[in-house]
Design a protein around this motif. Structure first.
Motif, PDB file in Angstrom:
ATOM      1  N   CYS A 113       0.857  -1.116   0.099  1.00 24.63           N
ATOM      2  CA  CYS A 113       0.057  -0.008  -0.100  1.00 24.63           C
ATOM      3  C   CYS A 113       0.794   1.404  -0.139  1.00 24.63           C
ATOM      4  N   GLY A 114       1.829   1.304  -1.002  1.00 23.98           N
ATOM      5  CA  GLY A 114       2.311   2.539  -1.246  1.00 23.98           C
ATOM      6  C   GLY A 114       4.002   2.429  -1.565  1.00 23.98           C
ATOM      7  N   ALA A 115       4.442   1.372  -1.271  1.00 18.35           N
ATOM      8  CA  ALA A 115       6.046   1.266  -1.523  1.00 18.35           C
ATOM      9  C   ALA A 115       6.353   0.973  -2.799  1.00 18.35           C
ATOM     10  N   ASN A 116       5.774   0.139  -3.614  1.00 17.31           N
ATOM     11  CA  ASN A 116       6.087  -0.239  -4.846  1.00 17.31           C
ATOM     12  C   ASN A 116       5.239   0.407  -6.080  1.00 17.31           C
ATOM     13  N   VAL A 117       5.867   1.032  -6.952  1.00 22.08           N
ATOM     14  CA  VAL A 117       5.234   1.597  -7.736  1.00 22.08           C
ATOM     15  C   VAL A 117       5.033   0.640  -9.226  1.00 22.08           C
ATOM     16  N   ASP A 118       6.095  -0.186  -9.401  1.00 22.75           N
ATOM     17  CA  ASP A 118       6.328  -1.172 -10.245  1.00 22.75           C
ATOM     18  C   ASP A 118       6.551  -2.494  -9.996  1.00 22.75           C
ATOM     19  N   ALA A 119       5.470  -3.190  -9.298  1.00 22.89           N
ATOM     20  CA  ALA A 119       5.738  -4.529  -8.746  1.00 22.89           C
ATOM     21  C   ALA A 119       5.537  -5.600  -9.976  1.00 22.89           C
ATOM     22  N   LYS A 120       6.288  -6.460  -9.781  1.00 25.64           N
ATOM     23  CA  LYS A 120       6.291  -7.644 -10.694  1.00 25.64           C
ATOM     24  C   LYS A 120       5.439  -8.692 -10.131  1.00 25.64           C
ATOM     25  N   PRO A 121       4.873  -9.819 -10.939  1.00 25.79           N
ATOM     26  CA  PRO A 121       4.229 -10.864 -10.354  1.00 25.79           C
ATOM     27  C   PRO A 121       4.744 -11.548  -9.163  1.00 25.79           C
ATOM     28  N   LEU A 122       6.167 -11.927  -9.316  1.00 30.86           N
ATOM     29  CA  LEU A 122       6.912 -12.500  -8.256  1.00 30.86           C
ATOM     30  C   LEU A 122       6.838 -11.804  -6.928  1.00 30.86           C
ATOM     31  N   ASN A 123       6.964 -10.380  -7.138  1.00 29.80           N
ATOM     32  CA  ASN A 123       6.659  -9.555  -5.826  1.00 29.80           C
ATOM     33  C   ASN A 123       5.430  -9.839  -5.471  1.00 29.80           C
ATOM     34  N   LEU A 124       4.449  -9.848  -5.922  1.00 28.73           N
ATOM     35  CA  LEU A 124       3.243  -9.891  -5.360  1.00 28.73           C
ATOM     36  C   LEU A 124       2.874 -11.337  -4.733  1.00 28.73           C
ATOM     37  N   VAL A 125       3.458 -12.393  -5.284  1.00 31.95           N
ATOM     38  CA  VAL A 125       3.327 -13.449  -4.716  1.00 31.95           C
ATOM     39  C   VAL A 125       4.161 -13.563  -3.489  1.00 31.95           C
ATOM     40  N   GLN A 126       5.320 -13.154  -3.283  1.00 30.17           N
ATOM     41  CA  GLN A 126       6.112 -12.873  -2.033  1.00 30.17           C
ATOM     42  C   GLN A 126       5.282 -12.143  -1.074  1.00 30.17           C
ATOM     43  N   PHE A 127       4.659 -10.920  -1.300  1.00 26.43           N
ATOM     44  CA  PHE A 127       3.835 -10.161  -0.672  1.00 26.43           C
ATOM     45  C   PHE A 127       2.750 -11.150  -0.022  1.00 26.43           C
ATOM     46  N   ALA A 128       1.923 -11.871  -0.765  1.00 25.69           N
ATOM     47  CA  ALA A 128       0.982 -12.763  -0.532  1.00 25.69           C
ATOM     48  C   ALA A 128       1.218 -13.691   0.686  1.00 25.69           C
ATOM     49  N   GLN A 129       2.381 -14.190   0.463  1.00 29.06           N
ATOM     50  CA  GLN A 129       2.931 -15.202   1.294  1.00 29.06           C
ATOM     51  C   GLN A 129       3.399 -14.370   2.616  1.00 29.06           C
ATOM     52  N   MET A 130       4.166 -13.432   2.641  1.00 33.31           N
ATOM     53  CA  MET A 130       4.488 -12.727   3.722  1.00 33.31           C
ATOM     54  C   MET A 130       3.060 -12.212   4.576  1.00 33.31           C
ATOM     55  N   GLY A 131       2.066 -11.570   3.933  1.00 31.46           N
ATOM     56  CA  GLY A 131       0.747 -11.143   4.555  1.00 31.46           C
ATOM     57  C   GLY A 131       0.132 -12.372   5.348  1.00 31.46           C
ATOM     58  N   SER A 132       0.218 -13.535   4.620  1.00 31.98           N
ATOM     59  CA  SER A 132      -0.576 -14.722   5.047  1.00 31.98           C
ATOM     60  C   SER A 132      -0.096 -15.188   6.474  1.00 31.98           C
ATOM     61  N   ILE A 133       1.421 -15.196   6.329  1.00 34.47           N
ATOM     62  CA  ILE A 133       2.356 -15.369   7.494  1.00 34.47           C
ATOM     63  C   ILE A 133       1.831 -14.417   8.722  1.00 34.47           C
ATOM     64  N   TYR A 134       2.102 -13.260   8.438  1.00 35.86           N
ATOM     65  CA  TYR A 134       1.923 -12.147   9.322  1.00 35.86           C
ATOM     66  C   TYR A 134       0.338 -12.257  10.027  1.00 35.86           C
ATOM     67  N   SER A 135      -0.620 -12.313   9.027  1.00 35.43           N
ATOM     68  CA  SER A 135      -1.895 -12.407   9.332  1.00 35.43           C
ATOM     69  C   SER A 135      -2.138 -13.529  10.676  1.00 35.43           C
ATOM     70  N   GLU A 136      -1.405 -14.802  10.311  1.00 33.59           N
ATOM     71  CA  GLU A 136      -1.625 -15.907  11.159  1.00 33.59           C
ATOM     72  C   GLU A 136      -0.920 -15.884  12.443  1.00 33.59           C
ATOM     73  N   ASN A 137       0.260 -15.313  12.225  1.00 32.62           N
ATOM     74  CA  ASN A 137       1.181 -15.093  13.544  1.00 32.62           C
ATOM     75  C   ASN A 137       0.728 -14.090  14.435  1.00 32.62           C
ATOM     76  N   PHE A 138       0.642 -12.977  13.662  1.00 29.13           N
ATOM     77  CA  PHE A 138       0.567 -11.597  14.404  1.00 29.13           C
ATOM     78  C   PHE A 138      -0.948 -11.161  14.777  1.00 29.13           C
ATOM     79  N   LEU A 139      -1.785 -11.284  13.805  1.00 26.52           N
ATOM     80  CA  LEU A 139      -3.134 -10.967  14.041  1.00 26.52           C
ATOM     81  C   LEU A 139      -4.062 -12.044  14.281  1.00 26.52           C
ATOM     82  N   GLY A 140      -3.505 -13.383  14.436  1.00 29.15           N
ATOM     83  CA  GLY A 140      -4.116 -14.256  14.993  1.00 29.15           C
ATOM     84  C   GLY A 140      -5.276 -15.023  14.127  1.00 29.15           C
ATOM     85  N   VAL A 141      -5.231 -14.675  12.827  1.00 31.26           N
ATOM     86  CA  VAL A 141      -6.191 -15.246  11.827  1.00 31.26           C
ATOM     87  C   VAL A 141      -5.818 -16.575  11.431  1.00 31.26           C
ATOM     88  N   LYS A 142      -6.485 -17.842  11.648  1.00 27.23           N
ATOM     89  CA  LYS A 142      -6.035 -18.925  11.348  1.00 27.23           C
ATOM     90  C   LYS A 142      -6.614 -19.277   9.593  1.00 27.23           C
TER      91      LYS A 142
END
Length: 189
Positions: A113-142
């Protein structure tokens, strides 16, 4: 036991802390004489302002004194400093910014949400994986649901980036990919 290191101009920090009751053993002040301003070029600021609160805080993380850093400062300098000083996580090509968004039933974690103007598909895949891990471990979403923001919910819609990224996300077995979602739907879930 939690210990907070407050990096900044010590007299100003002490003046603010004087207004509150707190455990003084849980807080350490790290004096910094410089400030990175929002409008400064990020790379130049991080390289030239070694005594800024952001650079000093990042060095505390790098050396292992601190486990995390929270800033309300320049997001550009934060991203640049994170890469130059702290370093990236192995296997992650590009950092992204994330924010917790309130929803009708709890929260959603919005990434890139603001850091990348020209992300590539691989970047979005990595962001999705990091977001999933963060949501599960820090936000408690199973098994957090992961969606890609798009102009419609249909798989065939979207710009070239979304169309290239969608099948890559669909193939992943380590996230709960639910497909495309529209921005208006983020706060409803």
């Amino acid at each position: 036991r939690l210990k907070v290191f407050l990096c900044g101009k010590e007299p100003e920090i002490r003046a603010e802390l004087a207004k509150y009751q707190y455990n003084s053993d849980a807080i350490e002040i790290v004096h910094c004489s410089e400030v990175i301003e929002t409008a400064e070029p990020p790379v130049k600021a991080v390289r030239n302002k070694k005594d800024s609160s952001m650079v000093k805080a990042m060095n505390l993380v790098k050396e292992g004194t601190c486990d995390a850093l929270v800033t309300a400062g320049s997001s550009g300098a934060f991203l640049v400093g994170g890469q130059i000083i702290v370093g990236r996580i192995r296997g992650i090509d590009r950092p992204c910014l994330g924010t917790v968004v309130p929803t009708v039933s709890g929260v959603a974690f919005l990434l890139d949400c603001g850091a990348n103007v020209d992300a590539k598909p691989l970047n979005l895949v990595q962001f999705a994986q990091m977001g999933s891990i963060y949501s599960e471990n820090f936000l408690g979403v199973k098994s957090p649901r992961v969606g890609i923001l798009n102009i419609g919910a249909e798989e065939e819609k979207g710009n070239a980036l979304v169309k290239e990224t969608f099948p890559l996300l669909k193939e992943l077995t380590n996230i709960n990919f639910i497909g495309s979602c529209e921005a208006r739907d983020v706060c409803l879930d």
